[in-house]
Scaffold this active site. Structure first.
Site, short mmCIF file in Angstrom:
data_model
loop_
_atom_site.label_atom_id
_atom_site.label_comp_id
_atom_site.label_asym_id
_atom_site.label_seq_id
_atom_site.Cartn_x
_atom_site.Cartn_y
_atom_site.Cartn_z
N SER B 164 0.83 -1.20 0.00
CA SER B 164 0.00 0.00 0.00
C SER B 164 0.87 1.26 0.00
O SER B 164 1.72 1.41 -0.86
CB SER B 164 -0.94 -0.04 1.21
OG SER B 164 -1.97 0.87 1.07
N ASP B 328 -8.37 -6.96 -4.23
CA ASP B 328 -8.06 -5.59 -3.81
C ASP B 328 -8.78 -4.61 -4.75
O ASP B 328 -8.47 -4.55 -5.94
CB ASP B 328 -6.53 -5.40 -3.91
CG ASP B 328 -6.07 -4.03 -3.41
OD1 ASP B 328 -6.92 -3.14 -3.16
OD2 ASP B 328 -4.84 -3.85 -3.29
N HIS B 361 -7.54 -5.45 -0.12
CA HIS B 361 -6.31 -4.69 -0.07
C HIS B 361 -5.39 -5.13 1.07
O HIS B 361 -4.19 -5.22 0.91
CB HIS B 361 -6.69 -3.22 0.08
CG HIS B 361 -5.53 -2.29 0.14
ND1 HIS B 361 -4.67 -2.14 -0.93
CD2 HIS B 361 -5.08 -1.47 1.11
CE1 HIS B 361 -3.74 -1.25 -0.59
NE2 HIS B 361 -3.96 -0.84 0.63
#
Lengths: 210, 381
Positions: B164, B328, B361
């Site tokens: 991320s 995700d 995610h």
């Protein structure tokens, strides 16, 4: 030596001989990356494999072979014309839904394309079909029809017709007998168990040309 | 050929055990990408394992937006919660502390020991608050570089790994310090956020700034826009999960009837879960840091003015493995693939793997054997 290993090594030998030092090679359906590892080691190749199986991708990563997890068709679209020196389609075309498209795309992104396939015109394959009245089940297609394994019985004759229709420049061909070791040139569609073609693709204008 | 079974993930790897954080204090002025300056900064970090005599076995872990420096081990024997990547880091684990010297640092602009908006400006004696310079992903990376070079004497990094926001830092590391890093593993990340991700961040920021307690960022100690920050976190948390993941975990399960006292109390388990996430976030995160860090995410753009990702990533020399998660929807596989495609077009050595994990995610934070195997294989190849 088990037959499948002989087959793999023959493939690897023929294709490796065609590839020069430092060339860029994309191996479509690279499996566990054995060919590419060999090319990196012996030819300092700039290698990339592509495979849809995560398990095979894991093996490539473990070998230090760069690999792309996904569909070859969509990956090829990402590269400009003539990007690679070589695209290798080894024992791939018989398993594809649209082999012609992949071959065309490979010829676009590479100066050279190697296509290796089992010749279903080989007399033993014909005999098997004639005798059993059903699709041959062999080392290449071990599963029966209901297991859904793709089965695209390409032959040397059929491939030649395709190349001629498409205007594809065939630079070299190597036909092997049923033992996948001795070469043959006499009535190859009948006497060859395996065929490897070197096709000329797009001349490189991108980085990889040199 | 069948590969021999791999050792480390199959055996029972050990734990790091007790760890302590440390502070790196940089006493010289630091100029941000924006041109603004601060007289110095502190980065809080933890290390596990030992730096080898060649000083080249360091692995830097970059955390995500709301993460921190504590990625493995425990701080005391009563600590029930281990560091956020404890399942990945330790003796015999995929990121093996027997082999590597692992560093995880808190980000500049953060609020968990590193210099950020709530820190005291030594020149005024007051918190920076909204006077803190705009922080970028590059600023975070450069401050980490100073920590590694000056603070820890690291001479080259074996690998930089992160998901991320951490993945953005990984890419920036490869671009800004190409001769310093050898391997990169960015995961569940993007070269620039698309409109949807910016939109979610904007709603979160507005929830914070429209809370009357925000006071233009000048809220006092122990005060602040707690309602707004909790709402921001609840919404963001949804984007870190997935439809299937939430369905699997909560479905339409309800809380115990006697716990719902009025019409709009949490009735479903998922509501109760989100409220808990929101509440626990305000106890550990500063609202102004949230504003600064989400802005850093929104502004991060490796496509640059030319719109060509290749212009930036062509600087990368490290071998790169990009990892995406199918479920995700915040930074979906296509955005991760775009990074690999650009790297490959530049002639960089890059690999890509797309893992079929259902938890969205945040999949890199959960128990994920495929991911462990992949990281292990890549680091040891």
């Amino acid at each position: 030596m088990p037959r499948h290993q002989i087959k793999r090594e023959t493939d690897l030998q023929i294709i490796s001989e065609w590839i020069d030092e430092g060339q860029s090679v994309l191996d479509v359906g690279c499996g566990r990356g054995i060919l590419l590892e060999h090319l990196i080691r012996t030819r300092s190749a700039r290698a990339l494999g592509v495979d849809a199986s995560l398990e095979k991708v894991q093996s490539c990563v473990k070998r230090g072979v760069p690999v792309y997890h996904g569909a070859a068709e969509s990956l090829l679209e990402e590269f400009p014309d003539g990007y690679f020196d070589w695209v290798i389609l080894s024992r791939m075309v018989q398993e594809l839904a649209h082999p012609g498209e992949l071959i065309r795309a490979s010829l676009r992104v590479a100066s050279n394309v190697a296509v290796g396939f089992v010749n279903h015109g080989y007399w033993l394959n014909r005999w098997s079909t004639l005798r059993t009245g059903s699709r041959p089940t062999n080392e290449v297609f071990p599963l029966s029809w209901d297991a859904g394994h793709p089965y695209n019985p390409v032959t040397i004759k059929g491939f030649n017709q395709f190349a001629s229709k498409e205007g594809i420049d065939i630079a070299n061909t190597i036909f092997l007998k049923g033992d996948w070791r001795q070469r043959t040139s006499f009535l190859p569609n009948l006497t060859a168990g395996y065929a490897v073609y070197h096709l000329r693709g797009t001349s490189g204008t991108w980085l990889s040309g040199g | 050929m069948i590969d021999p079974p791999t050792e480390s993930t199959e055996t029972h790897p050990g734990e790091i055990g007790l760890v302590r954080w440390k502070d790196y204090v940089h006493t010289g002025a630091f100029t941000f990408e924006s041109g603004e300056k601060i007289p110095g900064f502190t980065l809080r970090y933890e290390t596990y394992g030992k730096l080898n005599p060649q000083k080249d076995n360091a692995i830097l872990i970059c955390h995500a937006l709301s993460g921190d420096h504590h990625c493995a081990g425990i701080h005391n024997l009563n600590d029930k919660k281990q560091g956020w990547w404890n399942n990945m880091i330790g003796p015999g684990k995929p990121i093996d502390t027997n082999k590597y010297f692992i560093i995880c640092s808190n980000c500049l602009g953060g609020c968990q020991g590193s210099t950020g908006p709530k820190s005291i400006n030594p020149e005024t004696g007051n918190p920076y608050n909204m006077d803190f310079p705009l922080v970028s992903i590059r600023d975070m990376v450069r401050s980490q570089y100073l920590l590694l070079r000056e603070g820890l004497g690291v001479e080259s990094i074996y690998a930089v790994i992160g998901g991320s926001m951490g993945g953005m830092q990984v890419l920036q590391w490869g671009i800004d310090y190409p001769d310093f890093v050898r391997k990169l593993i960015p995961m569940a990340t993007t070269a620039r956020q698309n409109a949807q991700a910016i939109a979610f961040n904007e709603v979160g920021r507005l929830a914070v700034m429209q809370d009357p307690e925000w006071q233009n960022g000048a809220y006092g100690d122990g005060k602040g826009p707690n309602v707004g920050l909790a709402v921001a976190r609840m919404m963001a948390h949804i984007t870190y999960l997935s439809d299937a993941g939430l369905e699997e975990k909560f479905g339409r399960d309800k809380v115990k009837p006697n716990e719902a006292r009025s019409q709009f109390d949490a009735e479903f388990q998922v509501e109760s879960y989100l409220r808990y996430q929101g509440q626990s976030f305000i106890s550990r995160f500063d609202a102004n840091s949230y504003l600064y860090l989400t802005k850093a995410l929104d502004r991060f753009d490796l496509f640059g003015e030319s719109g060509q990702l290749e212009d930036r990533v062509k600087a990368i020399r490290a071998r790169t493995l990009v990892v995406a998660f199918k479920s995700d929807w915040l930074f979906p596989p296509a955005q991760n693939r775009a990074i690999v495609h650009a790297l490959l077009r530049c002639g960089c050595e890059a690999s890509y793997a797309e893992l079929d994990l259902t938890l969205g995610h945040d999949s890199f934070l959960v128990n994920a054997p495929d991911l462990y195997q992949l990281v292990h294989n890549f680091l040891n190849a």
